[in-house]
Design a protein around this motif. Structure first.
Motif, PDB file in Angstrom:
ATOM      1  N   ARG A  40       0.837  -1.214   0.000  1.00 34.76           N
ATOM      2  CA  ARG A  40       0.000   0.000   0.000  1.00 34.76           C
ATOM      3  C   ARG A  40       0.865   1.255   0.000  1.00 34.76           C
ATOM      4  NH1 ARG A  40      -3.377  -3.180   3.541  1.00 34.76           N
ATOM      5  NH2 ARG A  40      -2.344  -2.245   5.327  1.00 34.76           N
ATOM      6  N   ALA A  41       1.943   1.254   0.765  1.00 31.21           N
ATOM      7  CA  ALA A  41       2.839   2.411   0.802  1.00 31.21           C
ATOM      8  C   ALA A  41       3.478   2.627  -0.570  1.00 31.21           C
ATOM      9  CB  ALA A  41       3.912   2.208   1.867  1.00 31.21           C
ATOM     10  N   ASP A  42       3.856   1.541  -1.232  1.00 28.93           N
ATOM     11  CA  ASP A  42       4.454   1.643  -2.565  1.00 28.93           C
ATOM     12  C   ASP A  42       3.448   2.184  -3.574  1.00 28.93           C
ATOM     13  OD1 ASP A  42       6.663   1.180  -4.409  1.00 28.93           O
ATOM     14  OD2 ASP A  42       5.408  -0.447  -5.228  1.00 28.93           O
TER      15      ASP A  42
ATOM     16  N   ARG B  44       0.842   4.125  -2.920  1.00 26.28           N
ATOM     17  CA  ARG B  44       0.659   5.559  -2.623  1.00 26.28           C
ATOM     18  C   ARG B  44       1.810   6.386  -3.189  1.00 26.28           C
ATOM     19  NH1 ARG B  44      -1.478   3.801   2.318  1.00 26.28           N
ATOM     20  NH2 ARG B  44       0.578   3.788   3.261  1.00 26.28           N
ATOM     21  N   LYS B  45       3.029   5.898  -3.007  1.00 24.76           N
ATOM     22  CA  LYS B  45       4.207   6.622  -3.486  1.00 24.76           C
ATOM     23  C   LYS B  45       4.167   6.760  -5.007  1.00 24.76           C
ATOM     24  CE  LYS B  45       9.241   6.350  -3.556  1.00 24.76           C
ATOM     25  NZ  LYS B  45      10.398   5.524  -3.230  1.00 24.76           N
ATOM     26  N   ARG B  46       3.813   5.680  -5.706  1.00 27.78           N
ATOM     27  CA  ARG B  46       3.736   5.736  -7.171  1.00 27.78           C
ATOM     28  C   ARG B  46       2.649   6.687  -7.644  1.00 27.78           C
ATOM     29  NH1 ARG B  46       5.130  -0.206  -9.595  1.00 27.78           N
ATOM     30  NH2 ARG B  46       6.920  -0.581  -8.262  1.00 27.78           N
ATOM     31  N   ARG B  47       1.504   6.689  -6.955  1.00 28.46           N
ATOM     32  CA  ARG B  47       0.428   7.618  -7.310  1.00 28.46           C
ATOM     33  C   ARG B  47       0.876   9.060  -7.137  1.00 28.46           C
ATOM     34  NH1 ARG B  47      -4.583   4.586  -4.313  1.00 28.46           N
ATOM     35  NH2 ARG B  47      -4.893   2.978  -5.895  1.00 28.46           N
ATOM     36  N   GLU B  48       1.564   9.332  -6.018  1.00 24.18           N
ATOM     37  CA  GLU B  48       2.054  10.690  -5.773  1.00 24.18           C
ATOM     38  C   GLU B  48       3.069  11.102  -6.829  1.00 24.18           C
ATOM     39  OE1 GLU B  48       3.518  10.585  -1.773  1.00 24.18           O
ATOM     40  OE2 GLU B  48       1.503  10.385  -0.920  1.00 24.18           O
ATOM     41  N   GLU B  49       3.973  10.180  -7.203  1.00 28.26           N
ATOM     42  CA  GLU B  49       4.962  10.474  -8.239  1.00 28.26           C
ATOM     43  C   GLU B  49       4.281  10.731  -9.577  1.00 28.26           C
ATOM     44  OE1 GLU B  49       7.567   7.105  -8.169  1.00 28.26           O
ATOM     45  OE2 GLU B  49       8.688   7.829  -6.425  1.00 28.26           O
TER      46      GLU B  49
END
Length: 188
Positions: free
Chosen positions: A164-166, A168-173
């Motif tokens: 889930r953290a990964d 979220r990080k990809r969505r933000e990027e």
């Protein structure tokens, strides 16, 4: 893992040199039994399959961790000789230690004393038996199964959290790389 270890010479390099190149004796090899034991009464395979479904009483044993891979079955048996001797010893592959041992003592009433005296105890003389600190506890197959299930659930939960953290990080990027409505890009 069982196939890879089955029949492997478990002697130390020193023991191999002292043996003068002779092949290892049966008790110096790692052996693993897989599957159901042969039927004592000469029954057929169908009876064995049916008995597998029945709930058998859970055998209590000592779970021993922390001994070096150089230890042979004989060295483990010597270590527990003061507690009435070992009736049965089984090695189990382990990620942390390489292998652990399940030990059934000849006198089950000695198990608590064995844990009291051997858990977190430094054993070995550095010559015949390599020195190490043992972890010893009384357990059963049912307890082991529950502990394994709990450990797997915890690992799965941690993996889901990382996933889930990964995401979220990809969505933000991805969101940061998209151009704004006025045509300018968002700085990273």
């Amino acid at each position: 893992a069982v196939k890879a270890l089955h029949g492997v010479d478990m002697r130390t390099a020193r023991e191999k040199r002292e043996a003068g190149g002779r092949a290892p004796l049966e008790e110096e090899k790692f052996w693993a039994k897989v599957g159901l034991p042969p039927s004592q009464d000469g029954g057929d395979a169908q009876e064995e399959e049916q008995s597998e479904d029945k709930e058998e009483p859970q055998e209590t044993y000592l779970l021993v961790e922390g001994f070096p891979t150089s230890w042979t079955e004989a060295q483990l048996r010597m270590t527990f000789l003061a507690f009435g001797g070992v009736e049965r010893l089984t090695y189990v592959p382990d990620k942390r230690y390489g292998r652990i041992a399940r030990i059934v003592l000849k006198d089950p009433s000695e198990m608590k004393r064995a844990v009291k005296e051997m858990d977190n105890a430094k054993v070995g003389d550095g010559d015949v038996i390599e020195e190490c600190t043992l972890s010893v506890k009384v357990t059963s197959a049912a307890v082991q199964k529950k502990e394994e299930e709990l450990r797997k659930k915890q690992e799965e939960k941690a993996a889901r959290k990382l996933y889930r953290a990964d995401v979220r990080k990809r969505r933000e990027e991805k969101k940061a790389k998209q151009p704004k409505e006025d045509g300018s890009e968002v700085p990273p």
